[in-house]
Design a protein around this motif. Structure first.
Motif, PDB file in Angstrom:
ATOM      1  N   TYR A 130      51.242  52.550 -10.763  1.00  0.00           N
ATOM      2  CA  TYR A 130      50.334  52.300 -11.879  1.00  0.00           C
ATOM      3  C   TYR A 130      48.901  52.508 -11.412  1.00  0.00           C
ATOM      4  CZ  TYR A 130      54.181  50.062 -14.356  1.00  0.00           C
ATOM      5  OH  TYR A 130      55.360  49.812 -15.001  1.00  0.00           O
ATOM      6  N   SER A 131      48.033  52.896 -12.340  1.00  0.00           N
ATOM      7  CA  SER A 131      46.614  53.030 -12.004  1.00  0.00           C
ATOM      8  C   SER A 131      45.762  52.733 -13.226  1.00  0.00           C
ATOM      9  CB  SER A 131      46.304  54.429 -11.462  1.00  0.00           C
ATOM     10  OG  SER A 131      46.429  55.392 -12.483  1.00  0.00           O
ATOM     11  N   LEU A 132      44.499  52.451 -12.932  1.00  0.00           N
ATOM     12  CA  LEU A 132      43.508  52.227 -13.987  1.00  0.00           C
ATOM     13  C   LEU A 132      42.161  52.643 -13.428  1.00  0.00           C
ATOM     14  CD1 LEU A 132      42.993  50.989 -16.861  1.00  0.00           C
ATOM     15  CD2 LEU A 132      42.417  48.869 -15.671  1.00  0.00           C
ATOM     16  N   SER A 133      41.426  53.433 -14.201  1.00  0.00           N
ATOM     17  CA  SER A 133      40.095  53.849 -13.752  1.00  0.00           C
ATOM     18  C   SER A 133      39.055  52.835 -14.220  1.00  0.00           C
ATOM     19  CB  SER A 133      39.743  55.233 -14.317  1.00  0.00           C
ATOM     20  OG  SER A 133      39.456  55.135 -15.706  1.00  0.00           O
ATOM     21  N   ARG A 134      37.945  52.871 -13.568  1.00  0.00           N
ATOM     22  CA  ARG A 134      36.814  51.998 -13.933  1.00  0.00           C
ATOM     23  C   ARG A 134      36.412  52.240 -15.396  1.00  0.00           C
ATOM     24  NH1 ARG A 134      32.757  49.169 -11.649  1.00  0.00           N
ATOM     25  NH2 ARG A 134      30.678  49.431 -12.517  1.00  0.00           N
ATOM     26  N   ALA A 135      36.336  53.507 -15.808  1.00  0.00           N
ATOM     27  CA  ALA A 135      35.951  53.839 -17.188  1.00  0.00           C
ATOM     28  C   ALA A 135      36.959  53.264 -18.178  1.00  0.00           C
ATOM     29  CB  ALA A 135      35.826  55.348 -17.353  1.00  0.00           C
ATOM     30  N   GLU A 136      38.262  53.390 -17.872  1.00  0.00           N
ATOM     31  CA  GLU A 136      39.291  52.846 -18.764  1.00  0.00           C
ATOM     32  C   GLU A 136      39.212  51.318 -18.829  1.00  0.00           C
ATOM     33  OE1 GLU A 136      42.821  56.138 -18.045  1.00  0.00           O
ATOM     34  OE2 GLU A 136      42.463  54.590 -16.532  1.00  0.00           O
ATOM     35  N   TYR A 137      38.946  50.697 -17.696  1.00  0.00           N
ATOM     36  CA  TYR A 137      38.827  49.237 -17.650  1.00  0.00           C
ATOM     37  C   TYR A 137      37.714  48.762 -18.585  1.00  0.00           C
ATOM     38  CZ  TYR A 137      37.287  44.702 -15.866  1.00  0.00           C
ATOM     39  OH  TYR A 137      36.888  43.405 -15.761  1.00  0.00           O
TER      40      TYR A 137
ATOM     41  N   ALA B 256      35.601  46.631 -23.858  1.00  0.00           N
ATOM     42  CA  ALA B 256      34.814  46.820 -25.080  1.00  0.00           C
ATOM     43  C   ALA B 256      35.707  46.724 -26.313  1.00  0.00           C
ATOM     44  CB  ALA B 256      34.091  48.166 -25.043  1.00  0.00           C
ATOM     45  N   LEU B 257      36.894  47.306 -26.241  1.00  0.00           N
ATOM     46  CA  LEU B 257      37.841  47.243 -27.356  1.00  0.00           C
ATOM     47  C   LEU B 257      38.295  45.805 -27.599  1.00  0.00           C
ATOM     48  CD1 LEU B 257      39.519  48.776 -29.445  1.00  0.00           C
ATOM     49  CD2 LEU B 257      41.265  49.072 -27.697  1.00  0.00           C
TER      50      LEU B 257
ATOM     51  N   PRO C 255      36.257  53.010  -8.235  1.00  0.00           N
ATOM     52  CA  PRO C 255      36.462  54.037  -9.266  1.00  0.00           C
ATOM     53  C   PRO C 255      37.855  53.946  -9.894  1.00  0.00           C
ATOM     54  CG  PRO C 255      36.649  55.026  -7.095  1.00  0.00           C
ATOM     55  CD  PRO C 255      36.236  53.581  -6.885  1.00  0.00           C
ATOM     56  N   VAL C 256      38.848  53.530  -9.092  1.00  0.00           N
ATOM     57  CA  VAL C 256      40.236  53.451  -9.542  1.00  0.00           C
ATOM     58  C   VAL C 256      40.889  52.282  -8.815  1.00  0.00           C
ATOM     59  CG1 VAL C 256      42.478  54.641  -9.548  1.00  0.00           C
ATOM     60  CG2 VAL C 256      40.387  55.954  -9.916  1.00  0.00           C
ATOM     61  N   LEU C 257      41.787  51.607  -9.501  1.00  0.00           N
ATOM     62  CA  LEU C 257      42.603  50.569  -8.880  1.00  0.00           C
ATOM     63  C   LEU C 257      44.053  50.940  -9.131  1.00  0.00           C
ATOM     64  CD1 LEU C 257      42.529  47.786  -7.427  1.00  0.00           C
ATOM     65  CD2 LEU C 257      42.750  46.746  -9.676  1.00  0.00           C
ATOM     66  N   VAL C 258      44.894  50.782  -8.108  1.00  0.00           N
ATOM     67  CA  VAL C 258      46.303  51.116  -8.252  1.00  0.00           C
ATOM     68  C   VAL C 258      47.167  49.903  -7.949  1.00  0.00           C
ATOM     69  CG1 VAL C 258      45.887  53.544  -7.684  1.00  0.00           C
ATOM     70  CG2 VAL C 258      46.596  51.960  -5.882  1.00  0.00           C
ATOM     71  N   ALA C 259      48.407  49.981  -8.386  1.00  0.00           N
ATOM     72  CA  ALA C 259      49.390  48.931  -8.108  1.00  0.00           C
ATOM     73  C   ALA C 259      50.760  49.575  -8.020  1.00  0.00           C
ATOM     74  CB  ALA C 259      49.377  47.876  -9.205  1.00  0.00           C
TER      75      ALA C 259
ATOM     76  N   LYS D 285      50.565  44.949 -19.464  1.00  0.00           N
ATOM     77  CA  LYS D 285      49.806  43.994 -20.271  1.00  0.00           C
ATOM     78  C   LYS D 285      48.312  44.003 -19.934  1.00  0.00           C
ATOM     79  CE  LYS D 285      50.283  39.051 -21.263  1.00  0.00           C
ATOM     80  NZ  LYS D 285      51.114  37.891 -20.912  1.00  0.00           N
ATOM     81  N   ILE D 286      47.970  44.200 -18.653  1.00  0.00           N
ATOM     82  CA  ILE D 286      46.557  44.186 -18.257  1.00  0.00           C
ATOM     83  C   ILE D 286      45.910  45.562 -18.381  1.00  0.00           C
ATOM     84  CG2 ILE D 286      46.853  42.160 -16.780  1.00  0.00           C
ATOM     85  CD1 ILE D 286      46.633  44.109 -14.343  1.00  0.00           C
ATOM     86  N   GLY D 287      46.655  46.540 -18.900  1.00  0.00           N
ATOM     87  CA  GLY D 287      46.070  47.853 -19.187  1.00  0.00           C
ATOM     88  C   GLY D 287      46.272  48.901 -18.123  1.00  0.00           C
ATOM     89  N   MET D 288      47.035  48.598 -17.083  1.00  0.00           N
ATOM     90  CA  MET D 288      47.291  49.628 -16.072  1.00  0.00           C
ATOM     91  C   MET D 288      48.299  50.625 -16.639  1.00  0.00           C
ATOM     92  SD  MET D 288      46.912  47.780 -12.420  1.00  0.00           S
ATOM     93  CE  MET D 288      46.399  49.332 -11.700  1.00  0.00           C
ATOM     94  N   GLU D 289      48.128  51.886 -16.289  1.00  0.00           N
ATOM     95  CA  GLU D 289      48.960  52.937 -16.844  1.00  0.00           C
ATOM     96  C   GLU D 289      50.022  53.388 -15.843  1.00  0.00           C
ATOM     97  OE1 GLU D 289      46.748  56.099 -18.620  1.00  0.00           O
ATOM     98  OE2 GLU D 289      45.367  54.696 -19.578  1.00  0.00           O
TER      99      GLU D 289
END
Length: 181
Positions: A163-170, A175-176, A125-129, A144-148
């Motif tokens: 940093y984190s990124l959700s599955r929906a944001e990924y 798609a973009l 559901p979420v990936l963090v770094a 650069k890879i879209g993590m916020e």
């Protein structure tokens, strides 16, 4: 997980084997490569312990740190992948590469592969770094890879940029990117 072997344009990622120990010594024992990783360079016994813990983590969670191999040379050049820790309930990703391959876009390639594996294979559901605040190269790659960027946290008496990124944001980012391409 669907596969334990992943390929990018220039890299192969696969689970650790105990025989990787000798190839990891020149990476994990070097202050330059390890200056932003944990507590820095490791001793040979600490590297052996890390290799074993990576294998156990993979067996337990069906994911974990993975060896990064340069396809062109067949050389083991680092580690990438995912792991669980007590810092967060979410899967986190990271990588460390030999200094001689820095500046060639391989860090970005490993980081993008980590995202693909986490969201397409592992259905996270979420990936963090985490990156040390002064590690501008890694922070640039995470952006650069879209993590916020979520802010600075303190863990084990060390400050980290989180940093984190959700599955929906990924998937929205994919798609973009497809529309732009």
């Amino acid at each position: 997980m669907k596969s334990t072997f992943f390929e990018t344009k220039r890299l192969i990622l696969r689970p650790f084997k105990r025989t990787d120990y000798h190839s990891l010594l020149p990476i994990y024992s070097q202050p330059l490569e390890m200056r932003y990783i944990g507590k820095g360079a490791l001793t040979p016994p600490q590297i052996w312990e890390y290799v074993n813990s990576a294998i156990i983590h993979y067996e337990k969670h069906n994911c974990g740190p993975m060896i990064v191999i340069d396809k062109a040379s067949g050389e083991l050049i680092g580690r990438g992948g995912h792991y669980y820790s007590d810092r967060t309930p979410y899967l986190q990703h990271g990588y460390v590469l030999k200094h001689k391959v820095w500046g060639k876009g391989l860090g970005t390639e490993v980081a993008k592969a980590n995202l693909d594996i986490a969201f397409k294979e592992l259905n996270q559901p979420v990936l963090v770094a985490y990156a040390m605040p002064e590690n501008q190269a890694s922070r640039h790659i995470l952006n650069k890879i879209g993590m916020e960027y979520q802010g600075i946290i303190s863990y084990a008496q060390t400050q980290y940029a989180y940093y984190s990124l959700s599955r929906a944001e990924y998937f929205a980012n994919l798609a973009l990117a497809d529309k732009v391409a």
